[in-house]
Structure formats: structure tokens, C-alpha cells
Design a protein around this motif. Structure first.
Motif, PDB file in Angstrom:
ATOM      1  N   ALA A 193       0.854  -1.191   0.000  1.00  0.00           N
ATOM      2  CA  ALA A 193       0.000   0.000   0.000  1.00  0.00           C
ATOM      3  C   ALA A 193       0.890   1.242   0.000  1.00  0.00           C
ATOM      4  O   ALA A 193       1.883   1.302   0.733  1.00  0.00           O
ATOM      5  N   ARG A 216       0.414   4.034   1.284  1.00  0.00           N
ATOM      6  CA  ARG A 216       0.464   4.683   2.607  1.00  0.00           C
ATOM      7  C   ARG A 216       1.613   4.100   3.444  1.00  0.00           C
ATOM      8  O   ARG A 216       2.236   4.805   4.224  1.00  0.00           O
ATOM      9  N   ALA A 244      -3.080   4.606  10.976  1.00  0.00           N
ATOM     10  CA  ALA A 244      -3.683   4.438   9.657  1.00  0.00           C
ATOM     11  C   ALA A 244      -2.869   5.084   8.542  1.00  0.00           C
ATOM     12  O   ALA A 244      -2.711   4.520   7.457  1.00  0.00           O
ATOM     13  N   THR A 245      -2.346   6.283   8.801  1.00  0.00           N
ATOM     14  CA  THR A 245      -1.568   6.984   7.775  1.00  0.00           C
ATOM     15  C   THR A 245      -0.124   6.491   7.695  1.00  0.00           C
ATOM     16  O   THR A 245       0.619   6.869   6.802  1.00  0.00           O
ATOM     17  N   LYS A 246       0.245   5.674   8.675  1.00  0.00           N
ATOM     18  CA  LYS A 246       1.593   5.104   8.803  1.00  0.00           C
ATOM     19  C   LYS A 246       2.656   6.126   9.209  1.00  0.00           C
ATOM     20  O   LYS A 246       3.851   5.855   9.137  1.00  0.00           O
ATOM     21  N   PHE A 263      -6.348  11.448   6.312  1.00  0.00           N
ATOM     22  CA  PHE A 263      -7.083  10.870   5.190  1.00  0.00           C
ATOM     23  C   PHE A 263      -7.337  11.975   4.162  1.00  0.00           C
ATOM     24  O   PHE A 263      -7.544  13.142   4.530  1.00  0.00           O
ATOM     25  N   THR A 277      -3.667  10.189   2.762  1.00  0.00           N
ATOM     26  CA  THR A 277      -3.824   8.744   2.562  1.00  0.00           C
ATOM     27  C   THR A 277      -5.302   8.379   2.416  1.00  0.00           C
ATOM     28  O   THR A 277      -6.179   9.223   2.549  1.00  0.00           O
ATOM     29  N   HIS A 278      -5.564   7.113   2.131  1.00  0.00           N
ATOM     30  CA  HIS A 278      -6.939   6.599   2.041  1.00  0.00           C
ATOM     31  C   HIS A 278      -7.772   7.378   1.020  1.00  0.00           C
ATOM     32  O   HIS A 278      -8.914   7.751   1.278  1.00  0.00           O
ATOM     33  N   VAL A 291     -10.682   2.836  -0.396  1.00  0.00           N
ATOM     34  CA  VAL A 291     -10.770   2.891   1.061  1.00  0.00           C
ATOM     35  C   VAL A 291     -11.691   1.753   1.525  1.00  0.00           C
ATOM     36  O   VAL A 291     -11.558   1.233   2.622  1.00  0.00           O
ATOM     37  N   ASP A 306     -15.020   1.711   4.665  1.00  0.00           N
ATOM     38  CA  ASP A 306     -15.279   2.985   5.350  1.00  0.00           C
ATOM     39  C   ASP A 306     -16.403   3.771   4.677  1.00  0.00           C
ATOM     40  O   ASP A 306     -16.977   4.687   5.266  1.00  0.00           O
ATOM     41  N   ARG A 319      -4.995   3.120   0.544  1.00  0.00           N
ATOM     42  CA  ARG A 319      -5.080   2.129   1.617  1.00  0.00           C
ATOM     43  C   ARG A 319      -4.793   0.721   1.100  1.00  0.00           C
ATOM     44  O   ARG A 319      -4.203  -0.102   1.793  1.00  0.00           O
TER      45      ARG A 319
END
Length: 312
Positions: free
Chosen positions: A8, A10, A37-39, A80, A108-109, A114, A117, A167
Motif C-alpha cells: 500500500a 500509505r 492508519a496513515t503510517k 485521510f 492517505t486513504h 478505502v 469505510d 489504503r
């Protein structure tokens, strides 16, 4: 046959930030309560004193990033895409874009990949929004290698940069010795004479697969990876239009204001030809597995192939 490596973008973002942090002490990373989540949490673990969690306050985060940039730091503000480009648009426009500050936005995402979500988080409008900000560079990398290179290039560029990451794990397609990333320069991945497919982000790999299927039927499609949507490689796009006479754009984004619109802007001025825009057609996404959503909205290889065949 060995399995294709998938990562991914991200994840690539998080690791690239660590590499930058090791080399440049002025790099600071901000996130809005989404470090895992965004790393950006990878950077936080390595450099806790240079990571700022701004909480669920994306607008404020952009203001903080602007302030840090004004003091000589190079901030990467991360969230995100829906919250970075959408919720914080005014702050990006007025606090970062207007004074042309050296802020990098790691979004990201992005897009429908995604997945579960749902539509509220699936940002298919961010490229359109960021393109309108004067002086903003907009980059949408296609894989791990390109994403890492894009982060480095964003750091080296003086001025605001919007980086779009996904993602979903995507195949690594740029793993070759001659690969070179340059802001504003597209990459020809496959030569062809019958039409040109201009793709960005995760759609680059799917477009290559669609082109291979077309090749089996005697349709020779050129494939171009446009990782930088602004500034766009106008010369390469105009040359492709002149060479093949037909252009297809493919993006995990609305067909309004994104890559397709940017390409059409170029062609209207330079080389008018017929264009097919493949993307989200003025609709919201929905909740579901990322791969299934890409199939449903025709953004996988089979869908791209079918749409091009019908158009031809």
C-alpha cells in the motif's frame, strides 16, 4: 511463477518519512489522530520529538504546519484525503497556498479503494480541489517505489505539495534499474499506435493489464503513467495524441476536475482528439471490499478493457 509483490502506498509514505528524517533534521511530521492508519506512526516511533499529534483537528493541523514552515521546518501534514483536502481546504488555500509555504500534505486513504469505510471517507474529489490552488503540486504515485520517490521529490521541491496515497496494497510495477521520478514528467510504460491510455495512481497497473488484453486482439495501446497531475506533462500528452489520435484517461477519482480534466485542458489547446474519461462518473462510492468496488465501478483491468472496447 512468483507472486507479484504488493504494498500500500500509505506504507511507502511512512517508511519514506523515516528515511527523510534520518537525513534532514528539519523534517517534522504532523498527524490528526491517525498515525497508525496513515503510517506516520513509523516516523513517530523513530523520531518521537519530531512528531506532533494534532488530534482530530485537521484545519488546526494545517495552520500549525504553516507556522512550522515559516520557521524553516519542512512539515509533512498527514490525514485521510477526505479530511486533508476536504475538511481543511480553506486552511490549505489561505494559510499554505497563498503565502506559498513549504508544507507537504500527505493524504492517505484516497479514492473508493478505502473500501468498507464508505462514501463519506472515499475522497474522489481531492485532486480537483488541490489542482485549483495556485502553486500547488499534485502527485498521485502508482506503487511503492514511485511513492517513496515522490516523498523525496516533495521534500526537495520548494513550495506546497499534495501527495495522494492509498489504503489498498497494489502491485510494484516500477522495480527496474532505469526508473526515474521527476515532478511534472510522465512515464511511457508501453508503446502503442492505436490509442493512448493515460493513467494515474493504482489505475496504472490496471491499465497495463487492460492494454495487454487489447494487444491480444490486435489493438496496440500506448500506456502513460502520469504521477504528477499538476504540473502535468503537457508535451508528452500532446505528442501521444498526435501519434495515436485517441486518448483514454483512467483515474480512481471523479471524472470531473481530476486527471481527465487536466488532460483535456492540454488537448483542447495543443492537440484536439477524441477522449474517453474513465473514473467515478459523478457518483458517490459505497461501503464494500476495495477490490469489489473497483470491479463494480469499472476501474479494474477488466472494466477498463470493456469500456475501451465499447468506445472503439
Amino acid at each position: 511463477m512468483s507472486e507479484v509483490k504488493k504494498i500500500a502506498t500509505r506504507e511507502s509514505y511512512g517508511h519514506a518519512l523515516v528515511e527523510l528524517g534520518k537525513e534532514h533534521e528539519e523534517v517534522v511530521v504532523l498527524d490528526a489522530d491517525l498515525a497508525e492508519a496513515t503510517k506516520t506512526g513509523i516516523f513517530k516511533k523513530e523520531f518521537p520529538e519530531r512528531h506532533i499529534d494534532c488530534g482530530i483537528a485537521e484545519c488546526n493541523m494545517m495552520g500549525i504546519a504553516a507556522g512550522l514552515a515559516a520557521t524553516g521546518k519542512v512539515p509533512f501534514a498527514s490525514s485521510f484525503a477526505m479530511f486533508a483536502a476536504g475538511r481543511a481546504f480553506e486552511q490549505i488555500r489561505n494559510s499554505i497556498g497563498y503565502p506559498h509555504l513549504n508544507v507537504k500534505i500527505g493524504a492517505t486513504h484516497a479514492g473508493i479503494s478505502v473500501g468498507e469505510d464508505g462514501a463519506t471517507h472515499q475522497c474522489n474529489e481531492d485532486i480537483a480541489l488541490m489542482r485549483t490552488i495556485p502553486g500547488m503540486v499534485v502527485i498521485n504515485p502508482s506503487d511503492d517505489i514511485e511513492a517513496r520517490a515522490a516523498v523525496k521529490a516533495a521534500y526537495e521541491h520548494q513550495g506546497p505539495v499534495y501527495l495522494r496515497f492509498g489504503r489498498l496494497a497494489v502491485p510494484v510495477i516500477n522495480d527496474r534499474p532505469d526508473y526515474k521520478f521527476e515532478i511534472g514528467k510522465g512515464v511511457v510504460l508501453k508503446e502503442g499506435t492505436d490509442l493512448t491510455i493515460v493513467a494515474t495512481g493504482l489505475c496504472v497497473n490496471e491499465s497495463l493489464a487492460a492494454a495487454a488484453k487489447l494487444e491480444e486482439e490486435g489493438v496496440h495501446a500506448q500506456v502513460i503513467n502520469i504521477h504528477t497531475i499538476k504540473p502535468i506533462d503537457a508535451d508528452l500528452i500532446a505528442e501521444a495524441a498526435k501519434k495515436t489520435g485517441k486518448i483514454v484517461t483512467v483515474e480512481e477519482h471523479s471524472v470531473i476536475g481530476g486527471l481527465g480534466s487536466a488532460v483535456c485542458d492540454v488537448l483542447c489547446e495543443r492537440e484536439p482528439v477524441k477522449v474517453l474519461k474513465i473514473g467515478m462518473n459523478d457518483v458517490y462510492g459505497e461501503s464494500g471490499p476495495a477490490v469489489k468496488l473497483l470491479e463494480k465501478y469499472g476501474l479494474d483491468a477488466a472494466g477498463i478493457y470493456a469500456k475501451i472496447k465499447a468506445w472503439l
